[in-house]
Structure formats: C-alpha cells, structure tokens
Scaffold this active site. Structure first.
Site, PDB file in Angstrom:
ATOM      1  N   ARG A 245       0.872  -1.178   0.000  1.00 19.34           N
ATOM      2  CA  ARG A 245       0.000   0.000   0.000  1.00 19.34           C
ATOM      3  C   ARG A 245       0.903   1.220   0.000  1.00 19.34           C
ATOM      4  NH1 ARG A 245      -3.769  -2.233  -1.641  1.00 19.34           N
ATOM      5  NH2 ARG A 245      -5.787  -2.579  -0.664  1.00 19.34           N
ATOM      6  N   GLU A 274      -3.011   8.143  -3.968  1.00 21.27           N
ATOM      7  CA  GLU A 274      -3.477   7.762  -5.317  1.00 21.27           C
ATOM      8  C   GLU A 274      -4.729   8.551  -5.703  1.00 21.27           C
ATOM      9  OE1 GLU A 274      -3.924   3.504  -5.451  1.00 21.27           O
ATOM     10  OE2 GLU A 274      -1.884   3.204  -4.719  1.00 21.27           O
ATOM     11  N   HIS A 292      -1.082   1.090  -9.849  1.00 23.48           N
ATOM     12  CA  HIS A 292      -1.854   0.133  -9.035  1.00 23.48           C
ATOM     13  C   HIS A 292      -2.445  -0.994  -9.888  1.00 23.48           C
ATOM     14  CE1 HIS A 292      -4.138  -0.236  -4.975  1.00 23.48           C
ATOM     15  NE2 HIS A 292      -4.064  -1.417  -5.565  1.00 23.48           N
TER      16      HIS A 292
HETATM   17  C1  8YV Z   1      -7.468  -3.973  -5.662  1.00 21.74           C
HETATM   18  C2  8YV Z   1      -5.556  -4.305  -4.060  1.00 21.74           C
HETATM   19  O1  8YV Z   1      -7.780  -4.205  -6.982  1.00 21.74           O
HETATM   20  O2  8YV Z   1      -6.604  -6.276  -3.350  1.00 21.74           O
HETATM   21  C3  8YV Z   1      -6.015  -5.265  -3.017  1.00 21.74           C
HETATM   22  O3  8YV Z   1      -5.787  -5.006  -1.829  1.00 21.74           O
HETATM   23  O4  8YV Z   1      -4.769  -3.470  -3.815  1.00 21.74           O
HETATM   24  C4  8YV Z   1      -6.045  -4.420  -5.454  1.00 21.74           C
HETATM   25  O5  8YV Z   1      -5.868  -5.716  -5.863  1.00 21.74           O
HETATM   26  C5  8YV Z   1      -7.708  -2.541  -5.324  1.00 21.74           C
HETATM   27  O6  8YV Z   1      -7.474  -2.274  -3.965  1.00 21.74           O
HETATM   28  C6  8YV Z   1      -9.126  -2.104  -5.694  1.00 21.74           C
HETATM   29  O7  8YV Z   1     -10.038  -2.233  -4.647  1.00 21.74           O
END
Ligand code: 8YV
Length: 331
Positions: A245, A274, A292
């Site tokens: 993250r 972001e 992302h």
């Molecule tokens: C998501 C991600 O697509 O799963 C996660 O935690 O970071 C990604 O795979 C994104 O967060 C959209 O909700």
C-alpha cells in the site's frame, strides 16, 4: 402469499457483467456508473437503506459512516487489503466485513517480478527512449542493468503474496531472506524445496538485501515503515519495490534517496495519495512507476469480483461469509 422484499445493495464501482448478474439474482442492485470513485457523500447517500455494500479499497467505511446506515448487514471489499474498513467499528455494529484473499496471490506476485525486472533492467527508460525515436542502435554499454542471479531478495511481509514472490526467486538464481513477524518469532517459513527461508529483523533485511520488496498490510504499525531512517539502511546498489500500500512508504524519502544515490532505484505500484504521484518521483529514470496494477488481470479481477459477490449473497441469505476479514462479526 406475498414474496418477501429483496434486499437492496449498492455496488460502488462497475463490476464484470457475470458478477452483476450473480448479485441481481439475489438482490435489488444499484451500481455506481461514474468515472473514478463515488464521493463519500454519494457513497453514503446510495448505501442508505441497503443491506449490502460492495466496496473497493478506496471507499472509507468507518464508525461515523456505519452509524448512518442502520440497515447495512455486510460490506464486501473487492480487495485483499482492508485498511479502508474499520473492522472493530463494523463488529461493534454487527456488520459483517469480507475481503478477497488468495485469488490474487499469483497476479500480484507475478507483477512484483515485473516491477523487479522493470527497475533492474531499466525497461521504462528503454521504452521511453525507443518511443521518442532516440534509439541509436545496439551499443555494448547501453542501459546496463543489474543481474538478479546470485543476489538476495528481502521480503517484508511474508504472507500469502510475499511467499508467492519468494517461491519464484530461486528460478532467478536469487536467495531469499524475510522479515520475521514480531509476533511470530519462532515461526519457520519453508520454501518450495522444503528448506526454511532465513528470517531476520526488519533492519537486517534492509541491510542484507539487493532487492527489498514490500507486501505488508497497511496499519498504524506499517505506516511509513520505509522512511528516511530505514531507507538509509539499504545498500546504495539495492532497489526498493512496493506492491503493498502506498502509505507503507514515505514517498518524500524515496525522492531523497534517489536524489542522493542512497539506493539504486525504486519500483512502485502503489502511492501515498493515489492517483496523485509525488512529482519528485517523476524526475528519476530509475523510478519504475505503474498505476496500481497488482491484481489487474482479467482472470484475477473477475475472481475477486465473484468472490465479493459470493460473500454478499451468503450473508444476505443468512449464511456465514466465505472469506470474512479477520475480526469480522460473523452472524
Ligand atoms: C485492488 C488491491 O484491486 O486487493 C487489493 O488489496 O490493492 C487491489 O488488488 C484494489 O485495492 C481495488 O479495490
């Protein structure tokens, strides 16, 4: 005989048609159809009166939000990460919260290797030069990168995705070390060959590794884990990779590190604010930056959406969810 009213749900982003079809068999569905995300106000307004919310990692679900939604019974994140959800607040209000673990492990691990290859072999720079028509032809010393064979991969966050990344390291001739969880000091994590990986402290992973790759969830403990102090422990020849993250890394410290040559490069999939990217990062050719995309394959995103929908249906129909977030209320 009257048929009971179908539960209402709000879906905060367009999902795949097969997922929407699945949800609509069981509920009255309202789907956000705009670009980007619904504003917090719109998210709240459209979730009012709903029993279910299908959310994304950017939709904030906290106590104040839940207090205004007395009908809400379940929030299904289409993401494995759930730093957007206050799990304790949801539990206190008997709202079930779910995420989408496992189905994205391989996509995220594969793209971590994409980031590693991208930054160590200078793929972004090469493509920019070629597209700009500036390639002068083969040259022995053009865009030289770093070999992976013989190098050390340091995994911070040896969970499901971290282990999948580590499992592929031997194929590149790399050895793997990882940060031992402070709460599980005695735990041994075995590689695919049955041999335990070497578990180290956070600081030792930073000092020993040629590639430091981040896979920890975002929490108060991991916020700015990589900062000016910790990044200075890395070798000047080492690379930083973030597939976790954005706020796990203090972006300004990466800018300083690249500016001062404290590290050789950084490859990032995620960012602190972001979709804003620290403008300082954009100046550096040795910053390999993607938007992302960790889980962004058709197969994986479909599996994530369908798992979120299954969780929703199970809870709406009075059964236990398939993948509750640890600590969730379970009806
Ligand atoms: C998501 C991600 O697509 O799963 C996660 O935690 O970071 C990604 O795979 C994104 O967060 C959209 O909700």
């Amino acid at each position: 005989m009257t048929t009971p009213a179908r539960p209402r749900v709000f879906v905060s982003r367009r999902l795949f048609p097969e997922t929407l079809a699945l949800i609509s068999q069981h509920a009255e569905m309202d789907v956000f159809d705009g670009t980007g995300s619904p504003s917090p106000e719109e998210l709240l307004a459209r979730t009012k009166g709903c029993a279910g919310l299908v959310a994304q990692g950017t939709d904030k679900v906290d106590g104040a939000f839940l207090d205004q939604l007395p009908d809400l019974r379940v929030v299904c994140n289409v993401a494995v990460g759930y730093n957007n959800i206050d799990v304790a607040a949801a539990r206190a209000r008997k709202v079930v919260v779910t995420n989408t673990p496992d189905v994205l492990n391989e996509a995220c691990a594969a793209l971590t290797w994409g980031l590693i290859l991208g930054v160590t072999r200078r793929l972004g720079e090469g493509e920019r030069i070629l597209r700009a028509g500036q390639w002068k032809g083969f040259q022995l010393d053009f865009l030289l990168g770093m070999d992976l064979v013989g190098k050390t991969l340091g995994v911070i966050g040896m969970g499901r995705i971290g282990q999948s990344v580590a499992a592929k390291a031997a194929a590149f001739g790399m050895r793997t070390v990882y940060m031992k969880s402070p709460r599980r000091q005695d735990e041994q994590i075995l590689g695919p060959d049955g041999v335990p990986y070497e578990g180290l402290s956070f600081e030792e992973v930073l000092t020993r590794s040629d590639i430091v790759t981040l896979h920890v969830p975002l929490s108060s403990e991991t916020h700015h884990l990589i900062n000016r102090t910790s990044i200075r422990l890395m070798k000047p020849t080492a690379y930083l990779v973030n597939m976790a993250r954005g706020p796990v890394v203090e972006e300004a410290s990466v800018v300083s590190a690249l500016d001062n040559g404290w590290i050789a490069g950084a490859a990032l999939d995620v960012y602190e604010l972001e979709p804003v990217v620290h403008p300082g990062l954009l100046k550096f050719d040795n910053a390999f930056l993607i938007p992302h995309l960790g889980s962004a394959t058709r197969e994986t995103r479909t599996a994530m959406c369908n798992l979120a929908a299954r969780n929703l249906v199970e809870v709406l129909e009075g059964r236990a969810p398939v993948t509750p977030i640890p600590g969730s209320h379970i009806p």
